[in-house]
Structure formats: structure tokens, C-alpha cells
Design an enzyme around this catalytic site. Sequence first.
Site, PDB file in Angstrom:
ATOM      1  N   CYS A 247       1.078  -1.256  -0.053  1.00 54.51           N
ATOM      2  CA  CYS A 247      -0.148   0.111   0.034  1.00 54.51           C
ATOM      3  C   CYS A 247       0.661   1.504  -0.079  1.00 54.51           C
ATOM      4  O   CYS A 247       1.628   1.680  -0.736  1.00 54.51           O
ATOM      5  CB  CYS A 247      -1.161   0.107   1.242  1.00 54.51           C
TER       6      CYS A 247
ATOM      7  N   HIS B  93      -3.974  -4.909   0.008  1.00 56.02           N
ATOM      8  CA  HIS B  93      -2.838  -5.417   1.348  1.00 56.02           C
ATOM      9  C   HIS B  93      -3.190  -7.208   1.395  1.00 56.02           C
ATOM     10  O   HIS B  93      -3.892  -7.328   2.152  1.00 56.02           O
ATOM     11  CB  HIS B  93      -3.301  -5.107   2.664  1.00 56.02           C
TER      12      HIS B  93
ATOM     13  N   GLU C 297      -1.782  -8.835   3.421  1.00 55.78           N
ATOM     14  CA  GLU C 297      -1.319  -9.550   4.253  1.00 55.78           C
ATOM     15  C   GLU C 297      -2.980  -9.924   5.490  1.00 55.78           C
ATOM     16  O   GLU C 297      -2.847 -10.716   5.883  1.00 55.78           O
ATOM     17  CB  GLU C 297      -0.564  -8.780   5.456  1.00 55.78           C
TER      18      GLU C 297
END
Length: 536
Positions: A387, A513, A515
Site C-alpha cells: 500500500c 494489503h 497480509e
Amino acid sequence: MSNKKTKYIFVTGGVLSGLGKGITAASIGNMLKDRGLTVNMQKFDQYINVDAGTLNPAEHGEVFVTDDGAEADLDLGHYERFLHQNITADSSVMTGKIYQEVINRERRGEYLGKTVQVIPHVTEEVKRRARLSAASGDYDVQIVEIGGTVGDNEGFHFLEAARQMMLDEGRENVLYVHVVFLPYLKASDEVKTKPAQNSVRELRSIGIQPDVLIARTDYEIGEADIAKMSLYTNVEKEAILPLVTVKTVYEVPLIMENHKLDEVIMKKLKLEVKPRAHDGWEKLVENIKKDKPKLPIAVVGKYITMLDTYASMVEALKAACWVNGFDIELIWIDAEKLEQNDEATFSELKKAKGIVVPGGFGVRGTEGKILGVKYARENNIPYLGLCLGMQLAVIEFARNVANIPQATSQEFDEKSDSCVIHIMESQKTVTDKGGTMRLGGWDCVLKEGTKIADAYGSTNIRERHRHRYEFNNDFKEQLETAGLVLSGATPDGKLIETIELKDHPFFVAVQFHPEFTSRPQGGHPLFNAFIKAAGK
Ligand code: GLN
């Protein structure tokens, strides 16, 4: 939908905060799923915020984003990782959302002139939220974690609603789990159970008798302690689980299983007992605990003091290391120190085999992060930008390779005419800060033959977003000519989602993102590829 009755498990906490109540609740979910049950999870938070989007991550921990675009408490990340399933927006409920709904209803005149009160109006809304979430899928069990600790000023409406649920749903359909802490007293060399007893008493005073007691402790406790707690708290001995702090949180479901907590819960809820599926979680924990070489990975960030601030990213890096046969050695690099050319910080950075610049907001520390990007690019160190980490990679490339010396983001300098990152058209008129960013899951198309497409093993992916600014297409040509690979975009081609460099072992940055979709078992393809490159 079937007409089976969903069972509710309410998880409360006592004595002190930070006990790992979220991990405990998620572990119960994991264990029940392993028994073939379908499970959903939900978090009630007592803050008067409407959602977690406006909370400071340094104070409250990361803001987790669901696929359907909710900005939620980081516990939802634990739920997704432990349950290996996507959780939706209605799993995150803060007090502000409850009151907002009740007040809106009052304004619409829906209470028909009645005085609006915590009991029953606020508690009815709390229960409605629990049922709504439970009904969002075909779930056998709905686990509801209540934030804060019993006795907090602000948590009463949640506990009271949890109490009423047993009355509404029937005794065999609701179960209460209370998580307490047993402090250790050095002077007498013993673990004390009194605070736990008091906490249960407090819970009972509002009408909730816990069925299960999870006793978090740093030291082993004996049968006598369990017998004592049982006597004073009215919880059966087999339903009291001492949970000693472990090396990895992923071990907690196995500890619960060893203690037969699944059977205790299923018996109380009159759930059909199926054999354990053993879906590989043991193997995961075995692999985590195995001795492995350490892989130093630097994270250049603004908040370097709290793991919680980057919880999902840390878990994604760990999982990718486990998949690749490493243990992570996290090197936290304070971006502001890099910015001040602090030598010690630079030599720390030089130890890293891979560099990550995570998401973030605001200009503070960004020049330091850009120095981190530059170091990775020039020295062929694998780089992963997340990001803001992509936006800064574009700026660094623009300044130092593409000859746009003043390159910046509109977030840092509103008036600059070198904004290679700029505000989206749809964001220009937005003034509210809450829930107004580009949020949640978006489809993305990757260019064939790029590093990122190789990593994913596919050209069609979907990842979660939380940002206001975007790659500025006015600079597309200039940057591409200079060698920046625009490797991924939204299906309509309008928004650039991923970039990479050609003559570099691994330099990949993404506007989303990844993650948030990483799971401990198997990791995430992009993180796995990054760690693989770093481990070479
Ligand atoms: N601050 C940047 C934006 O709003 C990046 C946000 C992030 O990293 N999540 O676009």
C-alpha cells in the site's frame, strides 16, 4: 437456509486486559471446526467509535479489513487465521454502531413514544446484531467475543445482552467462557487464584455463571488450585483450563484439545460429537516449533514499538518463513531515524535479507521509508511494498530513475505538480474520515510473465484495500519508459494495483494489503515468493 438452531458461545475476560482473549476465542473456533462444525465469529467492542477505521493503530493495534470492506478490530484477523475462512463486516460491532442504530430508530419514531433505555432497547440491538451475524451463513456455532474486562464501565450492555440470550435461546444453546489471569506472587512463590474468583463473582452478580474458565498464567498450576477455583467459581474441574503462556499462539487449539475442552463444550451445548478431523494444524505447530535458520527481514515503519500495529503483516511474514523453512528475525527500522541518517539504524538495515515498507498514513517518516526503498533497489535486496509501500516505491523510482526530482504524493504535498500518487476523483469531495476510503476486496488482473503473476500462479486475483490515494496515470508513460513495470491493474485498467522492477531479484509492490488474506497454513503466495527470494 436450514432451520437448525445456532449455538452461541460468549467469551468474556476478567482481571486484566491483554490476556489473549481473541486468540482464546479463535482457538475455540478452530477446535470446533476441527470437529466438523461450521463456526462463525464476532467481536463486540465497547468503544463508542462506530468502527475501528478512525482508531490510532499505535494505541489500538492494526485496523483489519474484511473482504466486504469493514474496518475492524485486529481480533478479526485472528479469527480469519485460526478459522481459515473469511469473516464479514457484521462480525465487528462497536458500541457506536449499536447506539447509532438505536438513535436513528428513535428519530424515525420507531419506538412509538416510549422512553428509550439501555435495557431493553440497546440490549435488543446487541442481540439483533449477534443473531444477524449468526444467520449470515449456515453456522452451527456463533462465537461472540466481548471486548474489555468484566466490571468496565462501558461493557454492561454487552454482558446484559449475553445474559438475556440464554433466556431467549434456551439453556443448551448458550455457553459462557470466561478468560481470567492468575498472577504470580514472588514473595510466596505461588500463583494466586483470588482475582479470578472475584472476577467470576462479578460476572455472576450480573447473572452470568461461566460454564468454562480459561486461566491464563505464566506458571504451571496444580490440581489443588483447580479444585479451589472450581469450588469458589462453581465451574466444574474439567471445564477449567489452565493456559500457560506458550511459544506460539497457534498451539493453543491443540492444548485445548488435549484437555478435551472440545468435548466439554459439545456436551454442554448438546452438540453431536464427531471425531477430530486433524486438518494439519498439528503439522503446522510442529513445523513452527522446529529449529530453523533465522532470516533477517527489515520492516521500515513509523510505529516500531508494537507488534500489534502490524499484526497481520507480521503473521504473514512468519507464515511465509515457515513455508520456506525459516524462522523470522524481524528488524524494526525506525523510518525517522533513517531520515536523520542515523548510522546505527543504517547498519541494522544492512543486515536484512529482505525489506518491507508496510502501509501507513501521513507524511511523517516517509522520507526515511523512501531511503529504505532506494537501498533495496540499488543493492538488489528483495523488496515488498504494501500500500503506502507501493506509493513510496513509485515516488523513489520517479525521483531517482525517471528524472522527476520533485515526485511526491498528494497526501504529502497537495499543491505539487509532480504528484505521481494522487487523490482519486471519487475521494476529492469526501470530508468524513470514517469508512470513506477505497475499502475491501477488489479484483485485479496481472500481466502474464511478471514476477507477481508467477508468485500468484494466476493472472486473476482479489485482494483487500484501504487507502485514499492512487497511482497517477498521467505519469504512466514516463515511468514505464524509464523501466517501471506496471504489472497489475483493476479489470477496467483504470487503477494501477501492482508494480515491479525487471533487473532486480525481487522488487514487487502492491496497492492492496495481501497480509489480510495470509493464513498460517500455507502462507500467502506473494509473501512466500518474497521470502523465497530473500532466503536465496
Ligand atoms: N496513505 C495512503 C493512502 O491513503 C496509503 C494507505 C495505506 O497504506 N493503507 O492512499
